[in-house]
Design a protein around this motif. Sequence first.
Motif, short mmCIF file in Angstrom:
data_model
loop_
_atom_site.label_atom_id
_atom_site.label_comp_id
_atom_site.label_asym_id
_atom_site.label_seq_id
_atom_site.Cartn_x
_atom_site.Cartn_y
_atom_site.Cartn_z
N ALA A 61 -84.66 -16.98 -21.71
CA ALA A 61 -83.82 -16.26 -22.40
C ALA A 61 -82.92 -17.02 -23.26
CB ALA A 61 -83.50 -14.91 -21.46
N ILE A 62 -82.39 -18.05 -22.18
CA ILE A 62 -80.85 -19.03 -22.36
C ILE A 62 -81.48 -20.26 -23.39
CG2 ILE A 62 -79.47 -20.19 -21.29
CD1 ILE A 62 -79.90 -19.27 -18.71
N PRO A 63 -80.28 -20.02 -24.11
CA PRO A 63 -81.02 -21.53 -24.71
C PRO A 63 -80.57 -22.69 -23.99
CG PRO A 63 -79.12 -20.17 -26.06
CD PRO A 63 -80.02 -19.93 -24.61
N VAL A 64 -81.48 -23.98 -24.78
CA VAL A 64 -81.18 -25.02 -23.62
C VAL A 64 -79.87 -26.12 -23.99
CG1 VAL A 64 -82.25 -27.23 -23.39
CG2 VAL A 64 -83.31 -25.32 -23.65
N MET A 65 -79.70 -25.44 -25.32
CA MET A 65 -78.54 -26.18 -25.43
C MET A 65 -76.68 -25.13 -24.36
SD MET A 65 -78.24 -29.27 -26.25
CE MET A 65 -76.26 -30.09 -26.50
N ALA A 66 -77.10 -24.04 -24.60
CA ALA A 66 -75.98 -23.29 -24.23
C ALA A 66 -75.89 -24.02 -22.55
CB ALA A 66 -75.99 -22.48 -24.05
N LEU A 67 -77.33 -23.85 -22.04
CA LEU A 67 -77.29 -24.14 -20.09
C LEU A 67 -76.84 -25.31 -20.49
CD1 LEU A 67 -77.63 -22.84 -17.95
CD2 LEU A 67 -80.00 -23.88 -17.85
N LEU B 64 -78.53 -15.95 -17.60
CA LEU B 64 -78.21 -16.22 -15.98
C LEU B 64 -78.88 -15.36 -14.91
CD1 LEU B 64 -74.56 -17.93 -16.00
CD2 LEU B 64 -76.73 -19.30 -16.13
N GLN B 65 -78.57 -14.33 -15.35
CA GLN B 65 -79.35 -13.12 -14.27
C GLN B 65 -81.03 -13.62 -13.56
OE1 GLN B 65 -78.89 -9.59 -15.62
NE2 GLN B 65 -78.51 -8.41 -14.01
N LYS B 66 -81.50 -14.52 -15.35
CA LYS B 66 -82.67 -14.56 -14.92
C LYS B 66 -82.53 -15.57 -13.40
CE LYS B 66 -84.75 -12.57 -18.45
NZ LYS B 66 -84.01 -11.95 -19.02
N PHE B 67 -82.06 -15.56 -13.28
CA PHE B 67 -81.67 -17.33 -11.89
C PHE B 67 -81.54 -16.26 -10.69
CE2 PHE B 67 -80.22 -20.72 -15.31
CZ PHE B 67 -81.61 -21.16 -14.95
N LEU B 68 -81.63 -15.19 -10.74
CA LEU B 68 -81.06 -13.93 -9.74
C LEU B 68 -82.24 -14.10 -8.04
CD1 LEU B 68 -78.47 -11.68 -10.81
CD2 LEU B 68 -77.36 -13.23 -9.30
N PRO B 69 -83.12 -13.58 -9.28
CA PRO B 69 -84.60 -14.02 -8.46
C PRO B 69 -84.71 -15.41 -7.46
CG PRO B 69 -85.30 -13.35 -10.15
CD PRO B 69 -83.56 -13.49 -10.69
N LEU B 70 -84.15 -16.36 -8.05
CA LEU B 70 -84.14 -18.01 -7.24
C LEU B 70 -83.08 -17.61 -6.10
CD1 LEU B 70 -84.50 -20.98 -7.40
CD2 LEU B 70 -83.53 -21.51 -9.20
N PHE B 71 -82.12 -16.87 -6.41
CA PHE B 71 -80.82 -16.88 -5.64
C PHE B 71 -81.67 -15.96 -4.49
CE2 PHE B 71 -77.37 -14.74 -3.66
CZ PHE B 71 -76.09 -15.36 -3.59
N ALA B 72 -82.27 -15.21 -4.54
CA ALA B 72 -82.73 -14.11 -3.55
C ALA B 72 -83.68 -14.89 -2.17
CB ALA B 72 -83.47 -13.03 -3.97
N VAL B 73 -84.25 -15.49 -3.53
CA VAL B 73 -85.17 -16.76 -2.51
C VAL B 73 -84.33 -17.32 -1.73
CG1 VAL B 73 -87.14 -18.59 -2.83
CG2 VAL B 73 -87.37 -16.31 -4.35
#
Lengths: 170, 170
Positions: A61-67, B64-73
């Motif tokens: 869901a995150i555009p690559v350039m934004a990250l 960014l919330q999509k990285f929270l499962p990785l945070f949980a792991v």
Amino acid sequence: MGDSGIIQPWEAWVRSTWLHQWVHSDLWIWPICESLHFIGLSFLFGSVALFDLRVLGVAKAIPVMALHRLIPFGIAGFVVNLLTGIVFFSGYPEQYAYNAAFRVKLVLLVLAGLNAALFYTAIFRDVRTLPAGADAPFKAKLITGISLGAWIGVLICGRLLTFFRPPFFH
Amino acid sequence: MDSFLPWLEGTALSLYVRESESIAFGFPGILVLHTLGMGFLAGISFAIDLRILGFARGVSLSALQKFLPLFAVALVVNVVSGILLLIGYPTKALTNPVFYVKLTLIACGLFLLQRIRREAFAPGLTFEPFPKNLRRIAIASIICWMGAITAGRFLAYTYIFLLYGHATRF
């Protein structure tokens, strides 16, 4: 290599530097530099590893350039770690130079560097336009996969350094 | 406590953590997992905090919330590896005030992330710049994780007893 008990000329030179004297001038310099090294690696993982994971398909869901705008924090973390790493090496040069884990760590660092150069020269233009939700091309995934693997390898070798110390002390 | 610590140190698991010769499955491997987990825990937190402070605009917080499962792991990995390290050297950790500082800072870091999730991750919420109280929370979060990392590293230099009944370090 000087795996014998004899002090090599380069070791004597490192031990003659002001940096070597400074590292040993206060008990707390070493733990403070270690803490900075660990904070630096967290910034590297919080930007470079997350970017690699995005290209690999996590959090699409995150555009690559934004990250990618977080990458300067990863570079800052790397610079902190390069500097503190030089501090460690100058403090106990033979502990690192004759250490298998350190040698593998250096090889992986070079691999990560070359891989990053390849990414920015050959892959970046295909990736920078990727909008939110888009899947990256296979070549980009391969390169970022190598990047992620190399940095995890660097961390593992770094953490294992103390368990591969040479038996001798100069 | 006076019978608990020697009992725990005498258990098979505690002895295994301390004395296993295995790099991958012994003490070194547990440390590697704990460090890798730290990189992702602090790294993902830093990324979210920096986003709230105004960096990497274009990355929506809900993405960014999509990285929270990785945070949980990573959190699970570090709780488990941390408990194993604690079982290996319970006296060393539990008699060191710095250990409680570390746990408190981690608890604060997790609490602050929870507040950020509640207040900033609501879907469709696109306030920019973020309100002052959220920015303060982000700064506090960065300080907590940096402090937790530093306290963790200092554990190796500040402990008083290595094992129950052993002489002090100093």
